[in-house]
Motif scaffolding. Structure first.
Motif, PDB file in Angstrom:
ATOM      1  N   MET A  37       0.837  -1.197   0.000  1.00 46.67           N
ATOM      2  CA  MET A  37       0.000   0.000   0.000  1.00 46.67           C
ATOM      3  C   MET A  37       0.873   1.249   0.000  1.00 46.67           C
ATOM      4  SD  MET A  37      -3.019  -1.151  -0.123  1.00 46.67           S
ATOM      5  CE  MET A  37      -4.041  -2.580   0.267  1.00 46.67           C
ATOM      6  N   ASN A  42      -4.129   6.012   3.473  1.00 46.26           N
ATOM      7  CA  ASN A  42      -4.781   5.631   4.729  1.00 46.26           C
ATOM      8  C   ASN A  42      -5.338   4.213   4.695  1.00 46.26           C
ATOM      9  OD1 ASN A  42      -4.447   8.216   6.021  1.00 46.26           O
ATOM     10  ND2 ASN A  42      -6.081   9.022   4.699  1.00 46.26           N
ATOM     11  N   SER A  43      -5.047   3.503   3.604  1.00 46.44           N
ATOM     12  CA  SER A  43      -5.582   2.153   3.444  1.00 46.44           C
ATOM     13  C   SER A  43      -4.463   1.143   3.669  1.00 46.44           C
ATOM     14  CB  SER A  43      -6.182   1.985   2.046  1.00 46.44           C
ATOM     15  OG  SER A  43      -6.672   0.673   1.858  1.00 46.44           O
ATOM     16  N   TYR A  45      -3.531  -2.830   6.033  1.00 44.48           N
ATOM     17  CA  TYR A  45      -4.108  -4.060   6.578  1.00 44.48           C
ATOM     18  C   TYR A  45      -4.211  -3.874   8.094  1.00 44.48           C
ATOM     19  CZ  TYR A  45      -2.599  -5.562   1.978  1.00 44.48           C
ATOM     20  OH  TYR A  45      -2.409  -5.638   0.623  1.00 44.48           O
ATOM     21  N   THR A  55      -1.899  -1.933  12.557  1.00 41.58           N
ATOM     22  CA  THR A  55      -1.887  -1.487  11.169  1.00 41.58           C
ATOM     23  C   THR A  55      -0.602  -2.011  10.531  1.00 41.58           C
ATOM     24  OG1 THR A  55      -3.076   0.539  11.775  1.00 41.58           O
ATOM     25  CG2 THR A  55      -1.983   0.499   9.623  1.00 41.58           C
ATOM     26  N   ASN A  57       1.631  -3.010   6.800  1.00 47.46           N
ATOM     27  CA  ASN A  57       1.830  -2.907   5.359  1.00 47.46           C
ATOM     28  C   ASN A  57       2.743  -4.050   4.918  1.00 47.46           C
ATOM     29  OD1 ASN A  57       1.676  -2.020   2.753  1.00 47.46           O
ATOM     30  ND2 ASN A  57       2.633  -0.021   3.104  1.00 47.46           N
ATOM     31  N   SER A 140      -7.299  -9.361  -2.593  1.00 52.38           N
ATOM     32  CA  SER A 140      -6.916  -8.140  -1.879  1.00 52.38           C
ATOM     33  C   SER A 140      -6.080  -8.429  -0.641  1.00 52.38           C
ATOM     34  CB  SER A 140      -8.160  -7.339  -1.486  1.00 52.38           C
ATOM     35  OG  SER A 140      -9.024  -8.125  -0.675  1.00 52.38           O
ATOM     36  N   ASP A 142      -6.032 -10.163   3.532  1.00 54.00           N
ATOM     37  CA  ASP A 142      -6.471  -9.652   4.834  1.00 54.00           C
ATOM     38  C   ASP A 142      -5.832 -10.455   5.962  1.00 54.00           C
ATOM     39  OD1 ASP A 142      -7.865 -11.967   4.330  1.00 54.00           O
ATOM     40  OD2 ASP A 142      -9.660 -11.319   5.394  1.00 54.00           O
TER      41      ASP A 142
END
Length: 275
Positions: A37, A42-43, A45, A55, A57, A140, A142
Motif C-alpha cells: 500500500m 490511509n488504506s 491491513y 496497522t 503494510n 486483496s 487480509d
C-alpha cells in the motif's frame, strides 16, 4: 534527520525489489508487490485484538502519522488523546523467509516477512512476523489473527492470492537410446560394395545404387550419381579428330595410288617399264 529519511527510503526500495522476486527454499517464486500500500495513504491491513489495534503494510511502511517513519507494523493502545502508538518493526529491516503459518495445500504455500527493531519493549525492540499464506480466492488480502508468541514479538496470519507463488520448473531429461548418436547421426561405413548396380543412361549420367546400413539398425538406400556430361563434349571432339585423321590418310593414300597407276600407264605406253 534528512540522512535518516534517505537511508530509510533506500532500505524500503531494496526491500521492494526483494518483494518483487523472492524465491523460497522450495524454489517457489513470489511477487508480493501488489500487496504493498502507498505509505502516504490511509488504506492498510488492520486487525484489532486485546493486544491493541494493528496497522500493517506488506513490503513497505504505514503512514508516518500513525507510528512515525519507516514502521512496517504499528500497534496502538488506548483511545482518544490517551492513544499510544508503537512501531512493531521497521519496514527497512524486512527479511523474507519460508512460510510457517497455518497449513495450506498449495504447492507454494506462502511467504514469511519479519520486521524488527521497533519501539523498545521490556528492554527489547518490538518485532513482527507476518506469515502470508496462499489463498487464490483472496486477491486483496487480509489479516485474520495476531498473537504475541514472545514478549513484544507479534505474529500475524494473513491470506492473499499474491502469496500463491510460481512453482519451480521441473528439469526434463529426455531418455535417449544408447544405440543412438544424438549429436551427429552418422551412417555406418558398412556398404554393400560387392555388387553395385550400375545403370548408365543416355544423357551421360551414371547412377550407382548401393545398400547402406545405418548405426540405428535401419536400412537405407544411397544413390550415388556421377555426371559425365562435362566430359562428353571432349570425347566427341577427340572422335571427330580421329575420324578426320583417318579420312586425311585415306585421301593421301588414294592420291598416291592414283599417281602410281598413272605413271605405270605412261611407262607401259613407252615400253620402258620393267616389272
Amino acid at each position: 534527520m534528512l540522512k535518516l529519511f534517505l537511508l530509510a527510503f533506500v532500505c524500503v526500495v531494496i526491500a521492494q525489489d526483494t518483494c518483487n522476486n523472492f524465491v523460497d527454499s522450495n524454489g517457489c517464486t513470489y511477487d508480493l508487490s501488489s500487496l504493498t500500500m502507498p505509505p502516504t495513504g490511509n488504506s492498510f491491513y488492520t486487525y484489532s485484538d486485546t493486544l491493541g489495534n494493528f496497522t500493517v503494510n506488506v513490503c513497505g511502511a504505514v503512514n508516518s502519522d500513525v507510528c512515525g517513519a519507516d514502521a512496517g507494523s504499528c500497534q496502538q493502545q488506548g483511545t482518544g488523546n490517551e492513544t499510544l502508538s508503537f512501531s512493531c518493526g521497521k519496514a527497512s529491516t524486512a527479511m523474507f523467509g519460508t512460510y510457517s503459518g497455518l497449513a495450506t495445500n498449495a504447492t507454494c504455500p506462502g511467504v514469511q516477512i519479519t520486521y524488527s527493531n521497533g519501539t523498545s519493549c521490556a528492554l527489547n525492540p518490538r518485532s513482527t512476523i507476518l506469515n502470508i499464506g496462499c489463498d487464490p480466492s483472496n486477491p486483496s488480502g487480509d489479516i485474520i489473527s495476531v498473537s504475541e508468541d514472545d514478549t513484544c514479538e507479534y505474529s500475524f496470519q494473513m491470506w492473499a492470492a499474491a502469496a500463491c507463488g510460481t512453482p519451480p520448473v521441473a528439469s526434463i531429461s529426455p531418455a535417449m537410446s544408447p544405440s543412438m548418436n544424438t549429436t551427429s547421426p552418422v551412417m555406418s561405413p558398412s556398404l554393400n560394395t560387392t555388387s553395385p548396380v550400375m545403370s548408365p543412361t543416355l544423357n551421360g549420367t551414371i547412377s550407382c545404387s548401393m545398400n547402406c546400413t545405418s548405426s540405428t539398425n535401419s536400412t537405407a538406400t544411397a544413390t550415388v550419381t556421377t555426371s559425365t556430361s562435362g566430359n562428353s563434349n571432349t570425347w566427341i571432339w577427340w572422335t571427330l579428330g580421329a575420324v578426320g585423321i583417318v579420312i586425311f590418310v585415306l585421301v593421301i593414300a588414294g592420291a598416291g595410288f592414283f599417281v602410281y597407276k598413272k605413271k605405270r600407264t605412261t611407262y607401259d605406253s613407252l615400253g620402258d617399264y620393267d616389272d
